[in-house]
Scaffold this motif. Structure first.
Motif, mmCIF file in Angstrom:
data_model
loop_
_atom_site.group_PDB
_atom_site.id
_atom_site.type_symbol
_atom_site.label_atom_id
_atom_site.label_comp_id
_atom_site.label_asym_id
_atom_site.label_seq_id
_atom_site.Cartn_x
_atom_site.Cartn_y
_atom_site.Cartn_z
ATOM 1 N N LEU A 172 60.036 -26.342 67.579
ATOM 2 C CA LEU A 172 60.084 -26.220 66.114
ATOM 3 C C LEU A 172 59.111 -25.176 65.569
ATOM 4 O O LEU A 172 59.356 -24.587 64.505
ATOM 5 C CB LEU A 172 59.772 -27.575 65.462
ATOM 6 C CG LEU A 172 60.823 -28.683 65.633
ATOM 7 C CD1 LEU A 172 60.270 -30.006 65.116
ATOM 8 C CD2 LEU A 172 62.109 -28.315 64.903
ATOM 9 N N VAL A 173 58.018 -24.960 66.281
ATOM 10 C CA VAL A 173 56.983 -24.038 65.801
ATOM 11 C C VAL A 173 57.569 -22.643 65.583
ATOM 12 O O VAL A 173 58.228 -22.080 66.462
ATOM 13 C CB VAL A 173 55.801 -23.956 66.791
ATOM 14 C CG1 VAL A 173 54.789 -22.902 66.329
ATOM 15 C CG2 VAL A 173 55.126 -25.309 66.919
ATOM 16 N N GLY A 174 57.343 -22.118 64.372
ATOM 17 C CA GLY A 174 57.833 -20.781 64.046
ATOM 18 C C GLY A 174 59.151 -20.788 63.305
ATOM 19 O O GLY A 174 59.589 -19.740 62.796
ATOM 20 N N LEU A 175 59.790 -21.962 63.215
ATOM 21 C CA LEU A 175 61.047 -22.062 62.475
ATOM 22 C C LEU A 175 60.765 -22.503 61.044
ATOM 23 O O LEU A 175 60.255 -23.600 60.807
ATOM 24 C CB LEU A 175 61.995 -23.063 63.143
ATOM 25 C CG LEU A 175 62.468 -22.737 64.561
ATOM 26 C CD1 LEU A 175 63.329 -23.880 65.102
ATOM 27 C CD2 LEU A 175 63.237 -21.436 64.595
ATOM 28 N N GLY A 176 61.070 -21.656 60.082
ATOM 29 C CA GLY A 176 60.881 -22.007 58.677
ATOM 30 C C GLY A 176 59.456 -22.377 58.358
ATOM 31 O O GLY A 176 58.519 -21.627 58.654
ATOM 32 N N ALA A 177 59.274 -23.563 57.770
ATOM 33 C CA ALA A 177 57.951 -24.007 57.329
ATOM 34 C C ALA A 177 57.098 -24.593 58.450
ATOM 35 O O ALA A 177 55.959 -25.002 58.207
ATOM 36 C CB ALA A 177 58.110 -25.051 56.215
ATOM 37 N N PHE A 178 57.617 -24.630 59.665
ATOM 38 C CA PHE A 178 56.835 -25.165 60.781
ATOM 39 C C PHE A 178 55.912 -24.069 61.318
ATOM 40 O O PHE A 178 56.195 -23.419 62.329
ATOM 41 C CB PHE A 178 57.755 -25.693 61.883
ATOM 42 C CG PHE A 178 58.579 -26.879 61.466
ATOM 43 C CD1 PHE A 178 57.968 -28.047 61.034
ATOM 44 C CD2 PHE A 178 59.967 -26.815 61.493
ATOM 45 C CE1 PHE A 178 58.730 -29.140 60.633
ATOM 46 C CE2 PHE A 178 60.733 -27.893 61.103
ATOM 47 C CZ PHE A 178 60.118 -29.067 60.662
ATOM 48 N N ALA A 179 54.802 -23.914 60.632
ATOM 49 C CA ALA A 179 53.888 -22.812 60.945
ATOM 50 C C ALA A 179 53.059 -23.066 62.203
ATOM 51 O O ALA A 179 52.655 -22.126 62.890
ATOM 52 C CB ALA A 179 52.952 -22.565 59.763
ATOM 53 N N ASP A 180 52.785 -24.325 62.507
ATOM 54 C CA ASP A 180 51.984 -24.628 63.693
ATOM 55 C C ASP A 180 52.437 -25.958 64.294
ATOM 56 O O ASP A 180 53.277 -26.661 63.731
ATOM 57 C CB ASP A 180 50.488 -24.676 63.354
ATOM 58 C CG ASP A 180 50.166 -25.655 62.237
ATOM 59 O OD1 ASP A 180 50.620 -26.819 62.301
ATOM 60 O OD2 ASP A 180 49.461 -25.263 61.284
ATOM 61 N N ILE A 389 69.186 -23.091 65.888
ATOM 62 C CA ILE A 389 70.407 -22.917 65.100
ATOM 63 C C ILE A 389 70.481 -23.934 63.969
ATOM 64 O O ILE A 389 70.727 -23.585 62.807
ATOM 65 C CB ILE A 389 71.654 -23.059 66.004
ATOM 66 C CG1 ILE A 389 71.699 -21.921 67.032
ATOM 67 C CG2 ILE A 389 72.935 -23.076 65.171
ATOM 68 C CD1 ILE A 389 72.769 -22.080 68.071
ATOM 69 N N ALA A 390 70.272 -25.208 64.286
ATOM 70 C CA ALA A 390 70.450 -26.280 63.302
ATOM 71 C C ALA A 390 69.317 -26.361 62.281
ATOM 72 O O ALA A 390 69.561 -26.619 61.097
ATOM 73 C CB ALA A 390 70.595 -27.620 64.025
ATOM 74 N N ILE A 391 68.074 -26.147 62.725
ATOM 75 C CA ILE A 391 66.940 -26.285 61.799
ATOM 76 C C ILE A 391 66.972 -25.245 60.673
ATOM 77 O O ILE A 391 66.762 -25.601 59.501
ATOM 78 C CB ILE A 391 65.596 -26.231 62.569
ATOM 79 C CG1 ILE A 391 65.505 -27.409 63.549
ATOM 80 C CG2 ILE A 391 64.421 -26.269 61.598
ATOM 81 C CD1 ILE A 391 65.677 -28.776 62.923
ATOM 82 N N PRO A 392 67.250 -23.957 60.936
ATOM 83 C CA PRO A 392 67.380 -23.004 59.831
ATOM 84 C C PRO A 392 68.488 -23.388 58.849
ATOM 85 O O PRO A 392 68.352 -23.154 57.636
ATOM 86 C CB PRO A 392 67.710 -21.682 60.551
ATOM 87 C CG PRO A 392 67.047 -21.826 61.876
ATOM 88 C CD PRO A 392 67.260 -23.259 62.252
ATOM 89 N N LEU A 393 69.592 -23.975 59.362
ATOM 90 C CA LEU A 393 70.654 -24.432 58.469
ATOM 91 C C LEU A 393 70.146 -25.539 57.544
ATOM 92 O O LEU A 393 70.489 -25.583 56.356
ATOM 93 C CB LEU A 393 71.837 -24.951 59.294
ATOM 94 C CG LEU A 393 72.670 -23.902 60.048
ATOM 95 C CD1 LEU A 393 73.715 -24.599 60.915
ATOM 96 C CD2 LEU A 393 73.340 -22.945 59.084
ATOM 97 N N ALA A 394 69.322 -26.420 58.108
ATOM 98 C CA ALA A 394 68.741 -27.495 57.298
ATOM 99 C C ALA A 394 67.810 -26.928 56.226
ATOM 100 O O ALA A 394 67.808 -27.376 55.077
ATOM 101 C CB ALA A 394 67.990 -28.473 58.198
ATOM 102 N N PHE A 395 67.013 -25.923 56.601
ATOM 103 C CA PHE A 395 66.093 -25.312 55.639
ATOM 104 C C PHE A 395 66.848 -24.593 54.511
ATOM 105 O O PHE A 395 66.363 -24.512 53.376
ATOM 106 C CB PHE A 395 65.141 -24.337 56.342
ATOM 107 C CG PHE A 395 63.929 -25.001 56.934
ATOM 108 C CD1 PHE A 395 63.120 -25.814 56.148
ATOM 109 C CD2 PHE A 395 63.582 -24.819 58.270
ATOM 110 C CE1 PHE A 395 61.993 -26.431 56.678
ATOM 111 C CE2 PHE A 395 62.461 -25.428 58.808
ATOM 112 C CZ PHE A 395 61.665 -26.245 58.008
ATOM 113 N N GLU A 396 68.025 -24.082 54.823
ATOM 114 C CA GLU A 396 68.836 -23.440 53.783
ATOM 115 C C GLU A 396 69.220 -24.448 52.707
ATOM 116 O O GLU A 396 69.310 -24.119 51.521
ATOM 117 C CB GLU A 396 70.099 -22.834 54.396
ATOM 118 C CG GLU A 396 69.870 -21.499 55.105
ATOM 119 C CD GLU A 396 71.177 -20.892 55.582
ATOM 120 O OE1 GLU A 396 72.237 -21.257 55.024
ATOM 121 O OE2 GLU A 396 71.142 -20.071 56.507
ATOM 122 N N LEU A 397 69.461 -25.689 53.151
ATOM 123 C CA LEU A 397 69.852 -26.742 52.208
ATOM 124 C C LEU A 397 68.676 -27.242 51.379
ATOM 125 O O LEU A 397 68.865 -27.752 50.269
ATOM 126 C CB LEU A 397 70.471 -27.919 52.966
ATOM 127 C CG LEU A 397 71.719 -27.634 53.809
ATOM 128 C CD1 LEU A 397 72.187 -28.903 54.505
ATOM 129 C CD2 LEU A 397 72.831 -27.064 52.944
#
Length: 470
Positions: A172-180, A389-397
């Motif tokens: 998850l790290v690096g995807l969207g708001a998951f900075a660390d 793939i799925a996590i960025p789609l969730a962040f779009e929502l």
């Protein structure tokens, strides 16, 4: 065209052929081998040279060697349990309480949940320890395999600080708001209530073990056979546990010390595995098994249970006993390798990600992960593919915010990957469950699948409802 997806629907052929043949022939080795050869044929390579090259590439890596080493030391450990009389002593101790079929199943279920930190050690230990007890209680080996399998990976997906949780947090790290990793780990903790497949599959095992939910499907037939005839394996079945292990007996006059010979090795494995995880963040499972085997060797020597030569001979017999499992595991790795070369997982993702509408994101994430995991036999590989793939789609929502939709999407990824792996005949954890319980591998897969599908259907319904609610 992307070479990873250039084979298109043909990329599904090798695992599909292997799975279909496995159910038809009940011969996992033959089915996997044919699936591999079909895959090599699809790539257009020379079958002979392609096969030898594939074997070298697929098996000449640290991951495969690690798993095989664990199986080897498990074989030795079980052989030493037999030689010391520890398992017989434990079985006699428990048998004094007249444990019936329900009690034997419930103990197996609770023991599997207790060993929550390793999806490898859990089925290996539970199957090894409980086999004699469930046999006496006339519980089928298929049922024991199911309990072992369903209290290993599903439990691990619900424990945020297990290797599974830590692995997913890393992805998850690096995807969207998951900075660390701190933020990512917190998300893995909060996804637990939405991990429907993990929760339902574990609960279902308990309800079936207690007799609250009656057996159904092929398991019902297996349990009826065991209960009425005492045959814990079907006629013509090929148990994964070799006859060499079953035939090992303690020397005349040897009496096992339960604290040293039975509980000692388990405590060492738990201590090393859990201790190294807490201290270093990396559980040293293989080292735990090695330490336990060394402990068994030394203590049995001091207890004068066997000579050095006898202990070495016993170790060899233990290794012989897990040969069947190693062969199947080797072929499963080769099939996974050819599927990766053909781009099987990428093809599945390419044809399914267009289905992921906002309302259906969770249920289709679950189904896609299940499909990929079933045909590749790996949960972790599925997580690596689907998380980005799925996590960025969730962040779009959510507009980039970490909300319950994101937590639920993480849970759907972990649930779907676990379910597909749970059903797959080429899954390493399924193979280990069959090995430890001494079950025919395909009988295990066939009898477990209806239960896994039941948990999956309920999970799909809940994800569909959640998709409308969140």
């Amino acid at each position: 065209m992307d070479p990873a997806t250039s084979y298109g629907i043909l990329s599904l052929l090798p695992p599909l052929v292997a799975v279909v043949l496995a159910f038809i022939t009940r011969d996992a080795v033959f089915s996997l081998l044919i699936g591999i050869l079909v895959g090599i044929g699809v790539t257009g390579q020379n079958i002979l040279f392609g096969f030898t090259g594939l074997v070298q590439d697929a098996l000449g890596n640290a991951d495969f060697i690690w798993v095989v080493c664990i199986e080897v030391f498990v074989g030795i450990m079980v052989a030493y349990f037999q030689k010391s009389g520890a398992i017989d002593a434990f079985t006699k101790k428990i048998s004094k309480r007249n444990i019936n079929a329900v009690g034997a199943q419930v103990i197996s279920w609770l023991l599997g949940i207790f060993i929550f930190f390793s999806d490898y050690f859990s089925p290996l230990y539970v199957g090894t320890v409980m086999k004699g007890i469930t046999d006496k209680a006339r519980v089928s080996r298929e049922k024991l395999s199911y309990i072992c399998s369903s209290t290993s990976a599903p439990v691990c997906t619900l424990i945020p600080f297990s290797a599974w949780g830590v692995y997913e947090a890393g992805l998850l790290v690096g995807l969207g708001a998951f900075a660390d990793k701190t933020i990512a780990t917190n998300a893995v903790v909060k996804m637990v209530p939405y991990n429907f497949y993990g929760i339902i599959s574990i609960a279902l095992v308990g309800l079936i073990a207690m007799g609250i939910v009656p057996d159904f499907g092929p398991m019902r037939k297996a349990e009826k056979r065991a209960r009425e005839t005492g045959k814990v394996i079907a006629d013509g079945a090929k148990p994964m546990l070799g006859k060499e292990l079953e035939q090992i007996k303690p020397n005349e006059g040897v009496e096992a010390n339960l604290l040293i010979n039975f509980f000692g090795p388990a405590v060492i494995i738990i201590g090393v595995t859990l201790g190294t995880y807490l201290v270093t963040g990396n559980a040293k499972t293989l080292e735990g098994f090695i330490a336990a085997v060394v402990f068994q060797f030394v203590t049995m020597l001091f207890q004068k249970m066997a000579t050095v030569q006898e202990l070495m001979d016993t170790a060899i017999e233990g290794i012989k006993g897990i040969t069947s499992a190693v062969i199947i595991l080797s072929l499963a790795y080769c099939l996974n390798a050819i599927s990766k070369e053909l781009g099987t997982a990428n093809y599945v993702v390419s044809i399914t990600k267009t289905w992921m509408t906002p309302t259906l994101l969770l249920v289709f994430t679950f189904l896609t992960c299940a499909f990929v995991s079933f045909f590749t036999g790996t949960s972790w590989g599925t997580y690596a593919i689907m998380t980005p793939i799925a996590i960025p789609l969730a962040f779009e929502l959510t507009g980039g915010a970490i909300t319950n939709i994101v937590y639920a999407t993480i849970a759907a990824i972990m649930s779907g990957g676990c379910f597909g792996d749970h059903c797959s005949p080429i899954s390493d954890t399924n193979i280990l469950s069959s090995l430890a319980s001494g079950s025919d591998h395909m009988d295990h897969v066939k009898t477990q699948m209806p239960y896994a599908l039941t948990a999956a259907v309920v999970s799909c319904i809940l994800y569909l409802i959640l998709g409308f609610v969140l």
